[in-house]
Motif scaffolding. Sequence first.
Motif, PDB file in Angstrom:
ATOM      1  N   ALA A  31     -40.985 -57.173 -15.013  1.00 23.00           N
ATOM      2  CA  ALA A  31     -39.707 -57.401 -14.338  1.00 23.00           C
ATOM      3  C   ALA A  31     -39.281 -58.861 -14.336  1.00 23.00           C
ATOM      4  O   ALA A  31     -38.090 -59.143 -14.131  1.00 23.00           O
ATOM      5  CB  ALA A  31     -39.785 -56.896 -12.893  1.00 23.00           C
ATOM      6  N   LEU A  32     -40.199 -59.803 -14.537  1.00 20.29           N
ATOM      7  CA  LEU A  32     -39.850 -61.221 -14.431  1.00 20.29           C
ATOM      8  C   LEU A  32     -38.718 -61.597 -15.379  1.00 20.29           C
ATOM      9  O   LEU A  32     -37.769 -62.294 -14.994  1.00 20.29           O
ATOM     10  CB  LEU A  32     -41.087 -62.089 -14.693  1.00 20.29           C
ATOM     11  N   PHE A  33     -38.823 -61.170 -16.612  1.00 15.82           N
ATOM     12  CA  PHE A  33     -37.768 -61.485 -17.585  1.00 15.82           C
ATOM     13  C   PHE A  33     -36.453 -60.824 -17.177  1.00 15.82           C
ATOM     14  O   PHE A  33     -35.385 -61.440 -17.267  1.00 15.82           O
ATOM     15  CB  PHE A  33     -38.188 -61.017 -18.974  1.00 15.82           C
ATOM     16  N   GLN A  34     -36.514 -59.575 -16.709  1.00 12.52           N
ATOM     17  CA  GLN A  34     -35.290 -58.867 -16.348  1.00 12.52           C
ATOM     18  C   GLN A  34     -34.642 -59.465 -15.103  1.00 12.52           C
ATOM     19  O   GLN A  34     -33.412 -59.524 -15.013  1.00 12.52           O
ATOM     20  CB  GLN A  34     -35.613 -57.386 -16.122  1.00 12.52           C
ATOM     21  N   ILE A  35     -35.444 -59.889 -14.142  1.00 11.92           N
ATOM     22  CA  ILE A  35     -34.893 -60.554 -12.962  1.00 11.92           C
ATOM     23  C   ILE A  35     -34.126 -61.807 -13.370  1.00 11.92           C
ATOM     24  O   ILE A  35     -32.994 -62.040 -12.921  1.00 11.92           O
ATOM     25  CB  ILE A  35     -36.016 -60.905 -11.966  1.00 11.92           C
ATOM     26  N   SER A  36     -34.736 -62.605 -14.231  1.00 14.45           N
ATOM     27  CA  SER A  36     -34.085 -63.837 -14.684  1.00 14.45           C
ATOM     28  C   SER A  36     -32.799 -63.530 -15.444  1.00 14.45           C
ATOM     29  O   SER A  36     -31.775 -64.192 -15.255  1.00 14.45           O
ATOM     30  CB  SER A  36     -35.048 -64.627 -15.585  1.00 14.45           C
ATOM     31  N   MET A  37     -32.839 -62.510 -16.298  1.00 15.23           N
ATOM     32  CA  MET A  37     -31.661 -62.141 -17.082  1.00 15.23           C
ATOM     33  C   MET A  37     -30.531 -61.662 -16.180  1.00 15.23           C
ATOM     34  O   MET A  37     -29.369 -62.066 -16.342  1.00 15.23           O
ATOM     35  CB  MET A  37     -32.046 -61.040 -18.070  1.00 15.23           C
ATOM     36  N   VAL A  38     -30.845 -60.807 -15.192  1.00 13.87           N
ATOM     37  CA  VAL A  38     -29.825 -60.285 -14.289  1.00 13.87           C
ATOM     38  C   VAL A  38     -29.242 -61.405 -13.424  1.00 13.87           C
ATOM     39  O   VAL A  38     -28.030 -61.435 -13.152  1.00 13.87           O
ATOM     40  CB  VAL A  38     -30.403 -59.157 -13.417  1.00 13.87           C
ATOM     41  N   ILE A  39     -30.076 -62.334 -12.983  1.00 12.62           N
ATOM     42  CA  ILE A  39     -29.585 -63.465 -12.188  1.00 12.62           C
ATOM     43  C   ILE A  39     -28.535 -64.244 -12.959  1.00 12.62           C
ATOM     44  O   ILE A  39     -27.437 -64.540 -12.455  1.00 12.62           O
ATOM     45  CB  ILE A  39     -30.753 -64.389 -11.786  1.00 12.62           C
ATOM     46  N   ARG A  40     -28.826 -64.577 -14.201  1.00 13.13           N
ATOM     47  CA  ARG A  40     -27.908 -65.402 -14.976  1.00 13.13           C
ATOM     48  C   ARG A  40     -26.645 -64.624 -15.360  1.00 13.13           C
ATOM     49  O   ARG A  40     -25.542 -65.181 -15.363  1.00 13.13           O
ATOM     50  CB  ARG A  40     -28.625 -65.939 -16.222  1.00 13.13           C
ATOM     51  N   LEU A  41     -26.802 -63.335 -15.687  1.00 13.84           N
ATOM     52  CA  LEU A  41     -25.617 -62.526 -15.997  1.00 13.84           C
ATOM     53  C   LEU A  41     -24.713 -62.378 -14.773  1.00 13.84           C
ATOM     54  O   LEU A  41     -23.489 -62.503 -14.878  1.00 13.84           O
ATOM     55  CB  LEU A  41     -26.062 -61.138 -16.471  1.00 13.84           C
ATOM     56  N   THR A  42     -25.321 -62.109 -13.630  1.00 13.43           N
ATOM     57  CA  THR A  42     -24.534 -61.922 -12.409  1.00 13.43           C
ATOM     58  C   THR A  42     -23.838 -63.209 -12.013  1.00 13.43           C
ATOM     59  O   THR A  42     -22.650 -63.198 -11.639  1.00 13.43           O
ATOM     60  CB  THR A  42     -25.435 -61.439 -11.262  1.00 13.43           C
TER      61      THR A  42
END
Length: 323
Positions: A196-207
């Motif tokens: 999930a670490l990569f996905q959390i970072s990706m969602v943070i930046r997209l949002t």
Amino acid sequence: MVSYLLRRLPQAALTMLVMSVVVFVGVFAIGNPVDILISPQATATERDNAIRALGLDLPIWQQYWSFLVNLFQGDVGRSFVFNVSALHLIMERLPATLELALASTLLGLVIGMPFGLYAGLAPNSRVSTSIMAGSILGFSLPSFWVGIVMIMLFSVHLGWLPSGGRGDTVYWLGARWSFLTTDGLAHMAMPVLNLALFQISMVIRLTRAGVREVILSDYVKFARAKGLTETRIILVHVLKNILIPVITVVGLNLGTVIAFAVVTETIFSWPGMGKLIIDSINVLDRPVIVAYLMLMVLMFVVINLLVDLAYMVLDPRVRLESR
């Protein structure tokens, strides 16, 4: 929506056909499983009999045609090693991989969207700066190193979580699941967080990027002029409009997580499809490799279709265009 699905199905079928050729040729033209599966002490007769039994004596186009005919009958071949259906082997491991992929994706959305929303609404605050710095770490740190550090910290030093395995499982809907037991959840904690670490970072930046773009739009200014509360503006006008890019990337990334969870599964000894495909590659178990790759292609096609359908639900302009 029905007409849209009817247009997409031939495209999906053509994609599967082309990928079947690429996968089959790529896997069956490389290496010789006979050298691994048959003992060097075997006689020439025994070796020839084994080659014929495996169908490896036929030209590659005949092998592909036989594979294609069997595929339309729901048979992707039998494992050279286990002598059972390759699809059966994979479907046994599929629930374990799906647990990790879906749980890590859900965790990425639950954690990433609130943090990204805050970072977009207050971009100059110290908390937002810390959030964005943390997201860079999530992108940069290799998953195998993070997994090893997790095991050393939470299993070896603190003794809080088990270092590997799947734990207790419960039989439900024709498969065994770990998330329905306390011990299974404890075994899931570290591999899910690692994925999930990569996905959390990706969602943070997209949002955050979506919020910074939407917050300056005319309809948000008009909503404020109407006297709507800030909470309603954020939840209705901002959040709904940033969901489309987030759903696109997260949906496509779900297929990637399922296909490439092999590193996490290997580190945490998680008995999923990733570990199976690594073992199959080591012994050149071609039917299992082909079945796995074809299943991944099918998953990507289905996920793309579901993402497009989600567009039609979230964005009325897409619905009008499809009509």
